[in-house]
Scaffold this active site. Structure first.
Site, PDB file in Angstrom:
ATOM      1  N   LYS A 183       0.852  -1.190   0.000  1.00 41.74           N
ATOM      2  CA  LYS A 183       0.000   0.000   0.000  1.00 41.74           C
ATOM      3  C   LYS A 183       0.892   1.245   0.000  1.00 41.74           C
ATOM      4  CE  LYS A 183      -4.003   1.875   2.604  1.00 41.74           C
ATOM      5  NZ  LYS A 183      -4.820   1.694   3.832  1.00 41.74           N
ATOM      6  N   SER A 241      -9.755   1.920   2.902  1.00 37.31           N
ATOM      7  CA  SER A 241      -8.857   2.659   2.041  1.00 37.31           C
ATOM      8  C   SER A 241      -7.841   1.792   1.291  1.00 37.31           C
ATOM      9  CB  SER A 241      -8.078   3.679   2.869  1.00 37.31           C
ATOM     10  OG  SER A 241      -7.216   3.031   3.784  1.00 37.31           O
ATOM     11  N   SER A 269      -9.945  -0.439   7.059  1.00 39.87           N
ATOM     12  CA  SER A 269      -9.342  -0.237   5.742  1.00 39.87           C
ATOM     13  C   SER A 269      -8.670  -1.455   5.124  1.00 39.87           C
ATOM     14  CB  SER A 269      -8.333   0.910   5.798  1.00 39.87           C
ATOM     15  OG  SER A 269      -9.005   2.135   5.778  1.00 39.87           O
TER      16      SER A 269
END
Lengths: 484, 481
Positions: free
Chosen positions: B72, B147, B171
């Site tokens: 990420k 997210s 997330s």
């Protein structure tokens, strides 16, 4: 005398001289090539996290203990939020409602000899900011073309000490600062150098009618970079308040900047412009539990502090209170005395030399005792040479001057310059005879009871022997010859 | 079958046996990414040296050696662009590796690229990225969740073998749920946060997003453990999570959180959650309802605490040392202009919320109160765990929603995380595994929450359910023909 009394509280910042910074491994040092002692943590790089330096916690606990503070068993860091380019994270990791050290006190001795107890509100630990250099005519940020920032200092452990508003005059404020500085030096936790910024002070000052309980409106004064500046700034501020109050005007609560060159304070920001720091517990650091046993371990490492040392000097070396106080006030001076006293037992003479000749030379050159070339070995050797009549007291001062400036041992100086005292009676007698013969008027004067003539004659003998003749012998011989 | 479609475990076996090489794996991943990235938009940046890196992996001594993994884009990679999907870090090259990245490097993984996210991990749909909107591989018109939407989509679409995500309020789990993959948020403090660009420090936790529970255990093993650089990292020895991969749940006590099964939950989500529970019960687990009375305040507490911490964490993006700089007349204007341009609307919204919540005079009413609620929620979980070994709920109240559907309604968007947020507030471990699809063919996630540091039991229950469900569906819409 004014009808008003001043109420002064101090907020002091002390940079701690730990090896590494408060929350990272970077070295703690003064100055150096800008931005070289930095890493992702003290630069506030995204994703980096702080890790508490245990040494810094020990240092602040030491300071707290030395200031008779309660040391917290549970202590926590908070974030103090405000934007400024010298703050890498735009928040400072500081402490808020759970400081390492709580209430305490420090006793100071006023110039009048009166002891006064100054309350300590708290002492906490935080991180220092970086340093800004504003490229402008005034050196201040307003109107600067541009500014540079050096993060070498950012993250240095910083102790903040806050006093109660217990101080009543600028001299006591100065003495408090000197006493606090000496304590920090004794503890070995900081260089406490005001010029280098490792010791900084802000002062809150207000006036009230004598006898009145409520506090008046205060102003906070910043940017005092020496003890003298602190005293001058407070004098100025008190005079300013007095003038306002006597004219029936009000003091505005604000932060003021001390302009040392101009000798005045100017408004920096008003109460309304004060920051809202939005303190909240630092989520990147877990609260610390300081067990009573841990605090006791730290207490056990405390060195002797100035007050205890003063008492010991009186007992151990039979010093009079005044001498003991002067010698114990600064750690380095006390250390010099004790080191010398190991090899030289005429303490009174030692004290006289340290407090007289030595301190005169230091003051003259603006040096601290540990900044000059002279060591206890020098002084002890010199005093011993006086005691065994190798040199006279007068010559000793000349030798002192030389060794203070060059760092040469007195034995070397005496040898090089041939300053050894002449104690051979026949040798001096020859000179005395010569002087008496050349100065019949003085001889007559002396015989008529004009004692001043003796000094003149001794002076002539010393001049001819280049000061090396033993003054006692010269005296003795002169008298004998004149009485004949 | 292409190698990019395999799991870590399968690839490791073949790599170890030298049936295949890391280069072949990387090649399959890369060619697939080249084919579908224009549809999915999972990556902010791709590793241009992927093939060379794979060639350098010569020893297959670690479970992740030679495995192409996505990271990420809010985890620092030394010298490699790390943007947090924000304009303000559009050019940021970190000077160091996050601890998790270091750990993966030590296992000789190969990095596929940095995945897209909601800016600074603030969002539930990955629509808040400053650079691109990631699409859900199951239906390109829907969001992948967020997210960690880029990571979840990349795993779901076989654009990497596994990925790292971060989970502040859901997330990892919510996008895993919406993309039909496995996502785990470990206990707060199990995985180092060093190098994870902070959103809300007391809630953030890194975890794996994988194709199955086995890979989850393997990945978690690689990244868990104490880190001296993170003071909130727990000083514990991590157990061997792979030993929990035994489908044995007989006698396991499972509590269904009543408060998370009521209004607003999509019908099929509710049904599939019940179905999952039935399966576990059939395997010998005992199941009962449990009430956590303070959960109704969780969302409110979260939207005070997380923005408050964020408002402080994001202060450092001031243009002085790195990132975007918008020159202006003076210092304050430079700050204002830079931050006005550099941050997106959602980030600004949360900075304002948080700044307000911490302001003088409001602190006690907001931040102080929220912390009290947090304590009550922690206590609720503690009580529930006196009776149960794990707790379960849906991961997300709905399956993937349409792009743009909730973008203009922050409150609706915030509700997407209603089931996952309480777990972050309590710092507990939780997993989301796929448990079926709804009538639109979109995957549904099943959440299993464990006791503090009891990842093993969570993995055990998840593995058992995974075996029993036998979820085999795959996204079909990988290419527009």
């Amino acid at each position: 005398m004014s009808d008003y009394e001043a109420v002064i509280g101090l907020e002091i910042h002390i940079e701690l001289n730990t090896q590494s910074k408060m929350f990272c491994d970077c070295e703690v040092a003064f100055a150096g090539e800008p931005n070289t002692r930095t890493c992702e943590v003290c630069l506030g790089m995204p994703g980096s996290l702080p890790v508490t330096n245990e040494k810094a916690i020990q240092y602040i606990a030491k300071l707290g203990l030395a200031l008779n503070c309660e040391i917290a068993n549970f202590t926590q860091f908070h974030r103090k939020n405000y934007f400024y380019p010298d703050m890498p994270k735009d928040y400072q990791i500081s402490q808020f409602d759970l400081p390492v050290a709580g209430k305490g006190y420090l006793d100071i001795e006023s110039d009048t000899g009166e002891f006064k107890r100054i309350g300590i509100t708290r002492a906490h630990i935080e991180e220092d900011t970086g340093k800004m250099l504003h490229i402008s005519r005034t050196g201040r940020i307003h109107g600067a073309d541009y500014s540079l920032v050096d993060f070498n200092r950012a993250g240095t452990p910083l102790a903040e000490v806050v006093t109660e508003p217990d101080i009543r005059n600028p001299d006591d404020a100065r003495i408090f600062m000197q006493s606090l500085r000496n304590i920090a030096l004794h503890l070995g936790i900081s260089d406490v150098n005001m010029e280098e910024g490792s010791l900084r002070v802000d002062a809150n000052v207000s006036l009230r009618k004598v006898g009145q309980k409520e506090l008046g409106t205060k102003t906070e004064v910043k940017n005092m970079n020496s003890f003298r500046a602190l005293k001058r700034a407070l004098d100025f501020e008190i005079a300013r308040h007095t003038k306002l109050l006597e004219a029936g005007e009000r003091v505005v609560q604000e932060t003021r900047h001390w302009d040392d060159a101009g000798g005045k304070t100017t408004s920096l920001r008003s109460k309304e412009e004060a920051h809202d720091y939005r303190y909240f517990p630092e989520p990147d650091l877990v609260p610390l539990t300081l067990k009573p046993s841990y605090i006791e371990e730290i207490r056990a490492t405390l060195p002797e502090l100035p007050e205890a040392r003063r008492k010991r000097f009186e007992d151990q070396y039979s010093l009079v209170p005044h001498d003991a106080r002067v010698l114990s006030f600064e750690k380095a001076v006390g250390d010099f005395f004790e080191e010398s006293a190991k090899d030289y037992k005429n303490y009174k003479s030692l004290v006289n030399w340290i407090m007289g000749e030595f301190s005169y030379h230091l003051n003259n050159q603006g040096l601290a005792i540990d900044e000059c070339a002279l060591t206890p070995k020098h002084l002890v050797q010199l005093l011993k040479m006086i005691d065994d009549n190798t040199i006279s007291g007068k010559i000793a001062k000349e030798v002192f001057d030389e060794m203070f400036n060059t760092g040469k041992l007195p034995s070397v100086i005496v040898e090089e310059k041939g300053l050894t005292q002449i104690t051979d009676q026949s040798e001096i007698e020859k000179v005395v005879d010569m002087v008496l013969e050349e100065n019949p008027q003085a001889v007559t004067d002396l015989k008529e009871g004009k004692d001043r003539a003796l000094g003149f004659l001794v002076g002539q003998v010393m001049r001819l022997t280049k000061g090396k003749a033993s003054p006692e012998l010269v005296n003795k011989l002169l008298w004998e010859k004149i009485k004949q | 079958m292409k190698l990019n479609q395999l799991t870590i475990k399968e690839l490791h076996k073949k790599l170890k046996a030298k049936e295949i090489s890391p280069f072949e794996v990387a090649t399959d991943v890369l060619s697939h990414v080249d084919g579908v990235e224009e549809d999915i938009h999972a990556y902010v940046s791709l590793n241009n040296n992927l093939l060379d890196d794979s060639k350098n992996v010569t020893e297959i001594d670690n479970p992740l050696a030679g495995i192409p993994i996505a990271v990420k884009d809010n985890m620092c990679t030394k010298g490699v662009l790390t943007t947090c999907s924000s304009e303000i870090l559009y050019n940021h090259l970190p000077v160091y590796d996050a601890t998790v990245v270091n750990k993966l490097k030590r296992q000789n993984y190969v990095m596929v690229g940095k995945t897209n996210l909601d800016e600074f991990a603030m969002g539930s749909s990955t629509e808040n990225s400053a650079f691109k909107i990631t699409r859900n591989p199951w239906n390109l018109e829907t969001v992948p969740g967020g997210s960690s939407g880029g990571s979840a989509a990349a795993v779901a679409a076989d654009m990497c073998i596994a990925a790292l995500g971060s989970d502040t309020g859901g997330s990892i789990r919510q996008p895993a749920s919406l993309c039909g993959v496995v996502g785990m948020k470990p206990t707060y403090g199990l995985v180092s946060r060093y190098g994870l660009v902070a959103f809300a420090s007391s809630l953030d936790q890194i975890g794996p997003i994988t194709k199955d529970v086995t890979d989850c255990a393997i990945s978690l093993q690689a990244i868990a453990g104490h880190d001296n650089k993170d003071s909130t990292s727990l000083g514990v020895n991590t157990p061997d999570y792979r030993q929990a991969l035994s489908a044995e749940v007989k006698g396991l006590k499972i509590g269904l959180i009543e408060e998370l099964m009521v209004e607003g939950i999509q019908k099929e989500v509710k049904e599939l959650t019940d179905h999952g529970l039935n399966l576990l019960e059939k395997m010998g687990a005992s199941v009962g309802p449990v009430s956590l009375p303070h959960l109704e305040y969780a969302l409110s507490a979260y939207y005070i605490i997380a923005p408050a911490e964020a408002s402080s964490n994001l202060a450092r993006f001031d243009s002085v040392r790195y990132g975007l700089r918008e020159e202006a007349e003076d210092m304050v204007d430079t700050y204002k202009k830079t931050r006005a341009k550099g941050f997106g609307d959602e980030v600004k919204r949360r900075i304002m919320l948080g700044t307000y919540a911490l302001s003088a005079g409001y602190y006690d009413a907001y931040y102080g109160q929220a912390q009290k609620v947090r304590t009550l929620i922690i206590d609720d979980f503690k009580k529930a765990f006196e009776k149960y070994d794990v707790l379960v709920s849906p991961t997300s109240p709905t399956t993937a929603f349409k792009i743009g559907e909730k973008a203009t309604d922050p409150l609706q968007m915030y509700l997407s995380d209603i089931c996952t947020i309480p777990v972050n507030l309590a710092g507990l471990p939780a997993i989301s595994i796929p448990c079926g699809v709804d009538d639109k063919g979109l995957p549904v996630g099943f959440q299993i929450i464990g006791k503090h540091l009891d990842e093993s039991t969570v993995i055990k229950a998840a593995y058992a359910l995974e075996q029993e469900i036998g979820f085999k569906e795959k996204p079909k819409l990988l290419k527009r023909d």
